[in-house]
Design a protein around this motif. Structure first.
Motif, PDB file in Angstrom:
ATOM      1  N   UNK A  12       4.061   7.385  -5.022  1.00  0.00           N
ATOM      2  CA  UNK A  12       4.910   8.458  -5.400  1.00  0.00           C
ATOM      3  C   UNK A  12       5.797   7.161  -6.784  1.00  0.00           C
ATOM      4  N   UNK A  13       6.008   8.499  -8.207  1.00  0.00           N
ATOM      5  CA  UNK A  13       6.473   7.843  -8.857  1.00  0.00           C
ATOM      6  C   UNK A  13       7.686   7.470  -9.158  1.00  0.00           C
ATOM      7  N   UNK A  14       8.045   8.843  -8.239  1.00  0.00           N
ATOM      8  CA  UNK A  14      10.293   9.478  -8.307  1.00  0.00           C
ATOM      9  C   UNK A  14      10.199   8.950  -7.148  1.00  0.00           C
ATOM     10  N   UNK A  15       9.974   7.796  -6.277  1.00  0.00           N
ATOM     11  CA  UNK A  15      10.460   8.215  -5.097  1.00  0.00           C
ATOM     12  C   UNK A  15      11.009   9.809  -3.828  1.00  0.00           C
TER      13      UNK A  15
ATOM     14  N   UNK B 205      11.340  14.953  -0.275  1.00  0.00           N
ATOM     15  CA  UNK B 205      12.411  15.470  -0.944  1.00  0.00           C
ATOM     16  C   UNK B 205      11.613  16.547  -2.107  1.00  0.00           C
ATOM     17  N   UNK B 206      11.893  17.738  -1.762  1.00  0.00           N
ATOM     18  CA  UNK B 206      11.553  18.830  -3.311  1.00  0.00           C
ATOM     19  C   UNK B 206      11.798  18.604  -4.359  1.00  0.00           C
ATOM     20  N   UNK B 207      13.822  18.832  -4.208  1.00  0.00           N
ATOM     21  CA  UNK B 207      14.265  18.778  -6.108  1.00  0.00           C
ATOM     22  C   UNK B 207      14.075  17.509  -6.327  1.00  0.00           C
ATOM     23  N   UNK B 208      13.748  16.571  -5.520  1.00  0.00           N
ATOM     24  CA  UNK B 208      13.059  15.212  -6.627  1.00  0.00           C
ATOM     25  C   UNK B 208      11.394  14.850  -6.617  1.00  0.00           C
ATOM     26  N   UNK B 209      10.469  15.713  -6.264  1.00  0.00           N
ATOM     27  CA  UNK B 209       9.079  16.121  -6.612  1.00  0.00           C
ATOM     28  C   UNK B 209       8.478  16.464  -7.723  1.00  0.00           C
ATOM     29  N   UNK B 210       8.372  15.885  -8.882  1.00  0.00           N
ATOM     30  CA  UNK B 210       7.447  16.496  -9.146  1.00  0.00           C
ATOM     31  C   UNK B 210       6.508  17.065 -10.041  1.00  0.00           C
ATOM     32  N   UNK B 211       5.741  17.364  -8.587  1.00  0.00           N
ATOM     33  CA  UNK B 211       4.168  18.215  -8.397  1.00  0.00           C
ATOM     34  C   UNK B 211       3.285  16.760  -8.805  1.00  0.00           C
ATOM     35  N   UNK B 212       3.374  15.711  -9.475  1.00  0.00           N
ATOM     36  CA  UNK B 212       1.890  15.293 -10.368  1.00  0.00           C
ATOM     37  C   UNK B 212       0.451  15.513  -8.910  1.00  0.00           C
ATOM     38  N   UNK B 213       0.983  14.941  -6.861  1.00  0.00           N
ATOM     39  CA  UNK B 213       0.307  15.147  -6.716  1.00  0.00           C
ATOM     40  C   UNK B 213      -0.443  14.173  -6.370  1.00  0.00           C
TER      41      UNK B 213
ATOM     42  N   UNK C 162       4.872  24.255  -7.548  1.00  0.00           N
ATOM     43  CA  UNK C 162       4.782  22.632  -7.937  1.00  0.00           C
ATOM     44  C   UNK C 162       5.530  21.682  -7.276  1.00  0.00           C
ATOM     45  N   UNK C 163       5.138  21.819  -5.849  1.00  0.00           N
ATOM     46  CA  UNK C 163       6.441  20.631  -5.036  1.00  0.00           C
ATOM     47  C   UNK C 163       5.547  20.907  -4.129  1.00  0.00           C
TER      48      UNK C 163
END
Lengths: 717, 189, 252, 414
Positions: free
Chosen positions: C88-91, C105-113, C151-152
């Motif tokens: 995960x690139x954004x922890x 954690x959904x608000x942190x996820x950018x949805x890169x999959x 998107x997450x």
């Protein structure tokens, strides 16, 4: 001073640099990302105090006790009630839907009257007037169909219909129908109850014990309790049926046998038991022995069913050597069994001496009726709805002038549905008390929506299969969301309008009276620390603690009683068996339809609960097409390929399906899921697949005269 | 083009001056005007006076309490307020009028008051009051107990959150200083 | 790279008795509503639908009548060495001290999959569209889980919100929130399973039932040889079922 | 002065260009393609990624394949820059501009697709603010964005050298100064680009639960890290040559000498040879070590047509051995061999990126799951086409107005 280009550029550049030293860009970027977690079109979750209240599931035929989680007083989810004997914390996918189904798009939002091809909303008062007028005119020829197998509302309905002049009061056919008929033919009394908790060897003839048969959640809890994880099981379960269904998948042994052959299998086992010296002093034993020895030897059974003699001997041995063996007979799809296989299965219980014994079959007494003129459950179950409707369709039976349909969907949930729909059309005035816009409601003249279980007072009295008498309350946890009413109340109001005396003003009074009766019954207790099967096994039953039973029931506890009706003349009914069960050579049939039913696709009265659609695998439904299952040998014989779209024809109906090659289906069988192919309800049910029940042909069972549709030949192309 | 190049001598100075003006202007806009634009000011639906209630000797816990299961009851419901304010007073004082407004709009209609929660946390945050019992409420909350008029509520127009909502780094800073875990699921749901 | 195994004082784990699972789907249905997954009209497209808990049908691959089936409920395996976390690139997803639960954690996820691609168990689901509930049904949303925007990525969390509730209850009753009784915290699927096929508890706590269960000779885990070191154990007395938990070469 | 006449003033010194009308028609055609893709992009942004053909099995699909391929083929820029400015192969100045523009197009296009591909584009900056240093993707995000900045810096002086713009003394100076520091940027670019090419490969190599993609490696880098770098620098120059050749064909003008192109191909071929050696070693180790450890066999890695063994043969034989022979032997002297060698090399890298992205995910790792098929839909194709059209537009404009090819005037003297 004019602003020249340089000055402008300077201003812009300075401004741009300056902006970088302000919160504007950074705050903007940050807030924009925070906005993405706060999109206004994404629903917020409810806030407030969380609490749990008890009730019972009425949508699910397994009748689990529920714990409803509420937030700020509003129900949000349904879980199993660990204190309830029929749940023990477990809950089916259907019972789980009790809460969200309140908001099902299929719900009927107000009383409606047919006008042409559509419905127009009317008020409850108008509806009552209309109904009173029509029923008054139809006096002497009013019929009723109820799909509620456990509710006291049946008393109100049957009493009202009785006093209006009944043309028949019917229950939707279930396992209970066959069992009641069987018990009656055997000369027995009471409702068959199965003590799985105390049984150590269970032979299941067809019954989908762990999915749709009776108190399936309780059945599974009882099964699980004897099967500690990773350790040696303390019970043996053997399943006999056309497919390795959900039940068979966890049983110790699956014995493939066609659904029409359960009687033969039972008698074949009886042959071994008799040979080993089993005996009984029940009436008709000698005839029974003669029947069994006369045509159900191992070779006869093999010829008729394909079951090898040693397999059958093995089952007999398992049963004979068990401490508490139990035989359960049922239909793999919960209906249409007929009485004879049930009697044959029950005969095994009698040979094994399992009647009214712990871990055996208890003949449970019916709870006392409170509404004057009400029919008993046994009497209601005696009615043969498919035969009645077929008679109406064929013109042999006069069509009733009016029909009341409660919690049932006969236009969808009966075999030969094309015939049944035609019969319904012949009835000039039909009222549906459905909560959802189902296929039957869509045919009716008046639709008077019943409040859902979480919005109404109702009850659950000893569902079929329960090994003990049990009574639990259903109580309103939320105000009706739409303009709906409890049907019990509506019926009582209707009775008043028609000047029919039913003793009660509202349905809650009926229930209070019922509970008051229970409080007086001896041997009954509230299941809390002691469970009824423990009492059956010898633990002393706690006294019914004085005080308010109603209150205890309202909190979600169940009243139970380990009772039994002493049997005075229960016999083998061999004459029925002899006529209905014949171990001849199996007829050469290319394909026999073997339907199966699952709680996750709901009941005919609920449709598919929207969240449960996700639990349906893609080997059952893809897009709008359902799959039928057959093994590779059958597929080869029929020239079918995996994934091929086929047409199934029987009973004058065609159904579409795709082929799923599944090796746990007997050769020659086409296993088909029920619960699909709705033409009514909402977008979670409508148009999804086909209703294979419509392909089942109803036949009259020799000996009992009862309608049966356990297996039907089907053409596949 | 020729013409512009001709006054380039004076232009450079002008350009610097303008750049300076632009720079300062941006700072003013960014630090003074922008925050005002970013938040909308809202007032509480009922002018609830904590002072009055505190003076009556009502403990904070009487309305804002932990449940037996450790869950925080948060704000009192209309029903619990109605235990004292069940009927209109008919008084003409400011407080009396406010009480009557509450009774009329909420008690009689059975509607919950849409209080604006200064520390409002989004759905994805789980905050355990039980775990923070040792702290003064005012460590995180506005000290409203001494306020007769509830302070204005500022809502971020873009994100929709209260200006006073504690940001994640503030939670994390305190957790770090206390040696408490900052694992995601300690606070997120 | 593959990272190293982390040790936690509390290790929540699930033990699933396959020999008891009838495949009814009650666990899935419980999960959907407990965790605010939207009702999906086109749920038959299994590659697109979201079901944190999924029941797989296992077969021994033989023909009738030797054919056998089993059902395998699959929650997030909460790997000890999760393939999804380090990528995960954004922890947005972490394996930290929370009882070994892999958080998301959904608000942190950018949805890169990237995590979706990395997970071999297919437990991670992406929000392809914004979730929609039939009118009014949002009133039955669980207050314990947030609703995810599109998107997450989301996945089974072992109903970790129930743990926070259990800890709060322990605190309120003066008990140690870090030493919960067996059963004080169980997931919704475990709680509601009608067959009692699922068990849940602290694998490290000798007072918890699962502590013993995982020592059963019939216990196994999925894809053990990949080194994911999962916290979900399966139990089956049937060898072919156990064998399907991993890939084996013909020589093995 | 009519517009048609004045437009001619913007051409590079001493060259001929097609008529403005023809050029505008060409642009209009590209614009329609790009516009269609733009609509698809808006649809994706508004409704979410559900409008694509992606699913929970194939979180990565056409877009990622496209990105990886484009970035690999765009690698010519950094590698040629490295050779030109650092290793000082002076001849390459005749083609370096083209590689810079190609690189810019490829990277900016890839960024565009990436912003589409993340579910929450508004949060993309989290990659910087909350970076997970263990994730290869973090490395990719940092390097790609930084390198795109470098490419912009490299591209700007080219624009500034435009005949009319260059007349402004300040900009003329700026362009000059930028050229002076270009080796520095070439160096930075080479570093950044090597790293992210590698980390793109690393992204797959670290997926230890995906036996198709997983590789052991050196320190924190799996072998795919190095293989992706090598394959990128091998095919990048080939792609430059192909673009150059294509532009010559379209414009009908000679833009560089065959010698330069041949040199580029030789460089590419040499790198391809090195890559081939390592790729073969890697494949051998994968079949004999990585797969058996996971309990899987080589045969289990292929299925049906779209994941068939033919892809493997194509990638490792047809698109590696054959182009090595074509590009490193005297066969290269014949255009047909040189160009087909370059085409094969580029096709090989595209196949490589495809199988790593899609096939790796299609393989059932859980024994009771099955192969799944992924088909990109219109939304993915349209947006990918949009990027291609965008590239054509940038290249067309650059060619028409910027002095990209120093040799063009000389080679086209009549």
């Amino acid at each position: 001073m004019g602003l020249d280009r340089r000055a402008f550029l300077g201003l812009v550049a300075g401004g741009a640099v300056g902006t970088m030293f302000t919160p504007i860009p950074w705050k903007f970027i940050d807030d924009a990302s925070i906005w993405t977690q706060n999109w206004s079109w994404i629903p917020r979750v409810p806030k407030g105090q969380i609490d749990y209240v008890g009730t019972s599931s009425k949508l699910c035929p397994a009748c689990e006790g529920l714990k409803i989680m509420r937030v700020a007083g509003n129900p949000v989810s349904a879980g199993g009630n660990p204190d309830h004997p029929l749940s023990r914390g477990g809950v089916s996918a259907l019972a789980r839907s009790e809460v969200y189904m309140l908001y099902s798009p299929a719900r009927i939002k107000s009383p409606m009257k047919r006008s042409g091809k559509t419905f127009a909303p009317i008020t409850w008062e108008q509806a009552l007037i209309e109904m009173a007028e029509k029923l008054g005119a139809a006096k002497g020829s009013v019929a009723a169909i109820s799909g509620d197998g456990t509710g006291t509302v049946n008393e109100v309905l049957s009493a009202l219909v009785g006093k209006l002049g009944s043309a028949g009061c019917f229950m939707m056919p279930t396992e209970a129908t066959s069992a009641a008929k069987g018990i009656k033919l055997m000369g027995g009394q009471g409702q068959a109850g199965y003590d799985f908790e105390n049984a150590d060897a269970v032979l299941v003839l067809g019954a989908d014990l762990f999915e749709t048969w009776g108190t399936s959640t309780r059945n599974r809890k009882a099964f699980g309790a004897t099967r500690p994880a990773g350790a040696k099981p303390a019970s043996t379960y053997i399943y006999v049926g056309p497919t390795r269904n959900n039940t068979a998948s966890v049983c110790d042994q699956w014995i493939p046998a066609g659904a029409a052959d359960f009687g033969i299998v039972a008698l074949g086992i009886a042959w071994h038991l008799l040979k080993a010296g089993a005996t009984s002093n029940a009436p008709g034993f000698d005839t029974f022995k003669a029947v069994v020895n006369g045509g159900f030897g191992p070779e006869d059974v093999k010829r008729a069913t394909g079951i090898a003699p040693d397999v059958l001997a093995g089952i007999a041995k398992t049963l004979a050597s068990a401490k508490a063996p139990l035989v359960v007979t049922g239909s793999p799809f919960g209906q249409g069994l007929g009485a004879a296989p049930f009697i044959a299965g029950m005969s095994l219980n009698m040979l094994l001496g399992r009647i009214n014994k712990p871990g055996g079959v208890y003949m449970l007494p019916e709870l006392a009726a409170v509404v004057p003129g009400a029919m008993s459950r046994a009497a209601l179950l005696d009615g043969d709805l498919p035969a009645f409707l077929k008679g109406v369709e064929a013109g042999k039976t006069p069509a009733p002038k009016a029909l009341l349909v409660y919690d049932a969907n006969p236009a969808y949930g009966l075999p030969e549905s094309a015939t049944m729909a035609k019969a319904l059309e012949k009835i000039p005035f039909k009222v549906s008390f459905s909560s959802f816009m189902d296929e039957t409601a869509a045919l009716c003249d008046l639709v008077l929506p019943n409040s859902l279980p979480l919005e109404r007072y109702d009850d659950v009295a000893t569902p079929y299969g329960s090994g003990f008498c049990i009574y639990s309350l259903v109580r309103p946890i939320q105000k009706p969301i739409h303009d709906t009413k409890t049907t019990g109340d509506v019926l009582l109001a209707l009775a008043r309008k028609l000047s029919i005396e039913l003793k009660f003003d509202n349905f809650q009074q009926v229930l209070k009276e019922k509970v008051a009766g229970l409080a007086k019954a001896s041997g009954g207790f509230v299941a809390k620390d002691v469970m009824p099967w423990q009492v059956a096994a010898g633990k002393p039953a706690p006294a019914l603690v004085g005080g308010d039973l109603w209150k205890a029931l309202e909190t979600g506890f169940a009243w139970t009683m380990v009772g039994q009706v002493a049997q005075t003349g229960m016999g083998f009914a061999s004459e029925v068996v002899a006529k209905a069960v014949k171990a001849g050579k199996a007829p050469a049939v290319a394909a026999t339809l073997a339907p199966y039913s699952q709680l996750r696709t709901g009941t005919p009265a609920t449709g598919i609960p929207c969240q449960d659609l996700t639990t349906v695998p893609d080997t059952e439904l893809v897009g709008d097409t359902t799959f039928v299952r057959l093994n590779s040998e059958t597929a080869k014989a029929l020239g079918l390929k995996k994934g091929q779209t086929v047409k199934l024809s029987a009973a004058g109906v065609d159904c579409q399906a795709k082929v799923h090659i599944f090796e746990s289906v007997m050769t020659g069988m086409v296993s088909a899921p029920l619960g699909f192919g709705h033409t009514a309800f909402d977008y979670f049910s409508q148009g999804k697949g086909a209703n294979y029940l419509s392909l089942m042909t109803v036949a009259e069972e020799p000996g009992s005269g009862m309608s049966m549709w356990i297996a039907s030949e089907v053409k596949i192309a | 083009m020729e013409e512009k190049r001709s006054n380039s001598a004076g232009g450079v100075g002008g350009m610097v001056l303008c750049a300076l003006i632009g720079f300062v202007g941006a700072l003013v806009v960014g630090w003074v005007i922008f925050p005002k634009l970013l938040y909308s000011e809202k007032t509480q639906p009922i002018r609830f006076s904590h002072t009055v209630h505190a003076q009556l000797g009502i403990d904070c816990e009487q309305c804002h309490h932990l449940g037996p299961d450790g869950r925080f009851a948060g704000l009192p419901t209309t029903e619990s307020c109605a235990e004292c304010h069940g009927e209109e007073t008919g008084e003409t004082t400011a407080n009396g009028k406010e009480i009557d407004k509450f009774v009329k709009d909420y008690v009689k209609t059975g509607v919950q008051v849409p209080w604006l929660v200064y520390q409002y946390q989004p759905d994805n945050v789980f905050f355990s009051h039980a775990a923070h019992r040792g702290f003064e409420c005012t460590k995180c909350h506005l000290d409203v107990a001494k306020m007769d008029t509830p302070p204005a509520y500022y809502e971020n127009r873009l994100s929709g959150y209260s200006k006073n909502t504690m940001k994640m780094w503030e939670c994390e800073r305190c957790h770090a200083s206390m040696g408490t875990s900052n694992a995601c699921y300690v606070c997120h749901k | 790279m593959s990272g190293q195994k982390m040790e936690f004082p509390i290790t929540w784990g699930m033990v699933i008795d396959i020999d008891k699972c009838t495949g009814c789907g009650a666990c899935m249905a419980s999960c959907q509503t407990e965790n605010n997954v939207e009702p999906q009209r086109e749920a038959s497209n299994k590659l697109r639908s979201t079901s944190w808990m999924t029941v797989y049908e296992l077969t021994n691959g033989k023909s009738f009548p030797d054919h056998d089936i089993a059902y395998l409920p699959r929650p997030c395996q909460q790997c000890g060495n999760p393939p999804c976390v380090s990528v995960c690139p954004v922890i947005a997803t972490e394996k930290n001290e929370n009882g070994g639960i892999v958080s998301q954690v959904y608000p942190r996820c950018i949805g890169c999959r990237y995590c979706v691609a990395a997970c071999p168990y297919h437990v991670r689901y992406f929000g392809w569209f914004d979730p929609v509930w039939p009118e009014g049904m949002q009133k039955t949303l669980s207050p314990l889980t947030s609703v995810r925007p599109r998107g997450v990525v989301e996945k089974c969390t072992f109903c970790h919100h129930r743990w926070t509730l259990a800890k709060d209850a322990a605190r309120a009753n003066g008990k140690d929130p870090d030493n919960l009784d067996d059963g004080a915290y169980v997931t919704t699927c475990v709680q509601n399973c009608p067959s009692g096929a699922l068990a849940f508890g602290d694998l490290k706590n000798p007072k918890h039932k699962v502590h013993e269960l995982i020592k059963s000779p019939y216990a196994y885990r999925l894809l053990e040889r990949l080194g994911t070191d999962t916290q979900v154990y399966y139990i089956s007395r049937r060898e072919w079922v156990r064998k399907l938990g991993d890939n084996y070469l013909k020589s093995e | 002065m009519s517009i048609i006449e004045s437009e001619k003033n913007w051409y590079p010194e001493g060259v001929e260009r097609c008529s403005l009308g023809k050029f505008l028609k060409w642009l209009a055609f590209l614009g329609i393609v790009a516009g269609y893709g733009f609509v698809a992009m808006i649809v994706c942004f508004v409704y979410g990624l559900g409008v694509t053909g992606l699913d929970n099995y194939f979180g990565f699909g056409l877009w990622i394949t496209f990105d990886l391929a484009v970035i690999a083929l765009g690698a010519g820029a950094f590698f040629t820059g490295l050779l030109r400015y650092i290793i000082r192969i002076d001849e390459l100045k005749n083609i370096i501009n083209l590689t810079v523009i190609k690189g810019f197009i490829c990277y900016s296009g890839a960024m565009l697709i990436l912003s589409l591909d993340v579910g929450q584009p508004i949060r993309s900056w989290f990659g910087y603010w909350h970076p997970n240093v263990h994730s290869m993707l973090t490395e990719v995000i940092f390097c790609i964005t930084c390198y795109l900045l470098v490419l912009i810096i490299e591209y700007v002086p080219l624009i500034l050298e435009q005949k009319q713009i260059n007349k402004i003394p300040y900009l003329h100076n700026l362009a000059h100064q930028m050229h002076v520091v270009m080796p520095l940027f070439a160096g930075i670019g080479a570093f950044l680009s090597t790293f992210h090419q590698g980390s793109l490969g690393g992204m797959y190599g670290v997926m230890f639960a995906r036996p198709y993609a997983f590789r052991d490696g050196f320190f924190i880098w799996p072998w795919t890290f190095f293989l992706f770098v090598l394959s990128a620098i091998a095919t990048g120059p080939c792609m430059t040559v192909l673009i150059c050749g294509f532009m010559e064909k379209v414009t009908g003008r000679k833009l560089t000498t065959y010698r330069i192109k041949s040199l580029m191909c030789k460089i590419g071929g040499t790198m391809l040879l090195i890559y081939t050696v390592f790729k073969y070693l890697d494949t051998w180790a994968w079949i004999n070590n990585v797969l058996p450890r996971a309990g899987m066999t080589f045969d289990q890695m292929f299925y049906g047509l779209v994941y068939g063994r033919w892809l493997f043969v194509c990638e490792l034989v047809l698109c590696l051995l054959v182009p090595v022979v074509f590009l490193l032997t005297p066969l290269r002297k014949k255009p047909v061999f040189m160009y087909s060698g370059a085409i094969l090399a580029c096709a090989g890298v595209v196949i490589n990126r495809y199988v790593f992205t899609v096939q790796a995910l299609a393989i059932p790792v859980l024994p009771f799951t099955k192969w799944e098929i992924y088909t990109p839909n219109w939304a993915e194709w349209a947006t990918s086409l949009m990027v291609i059209a965008y590239g054509f537009i940038i290249m067309s404009l650059s060619y028409r107005y910027l002095p990209i090819f120093p040799q063009e005037v000389g080679l086209n003297k009549k």
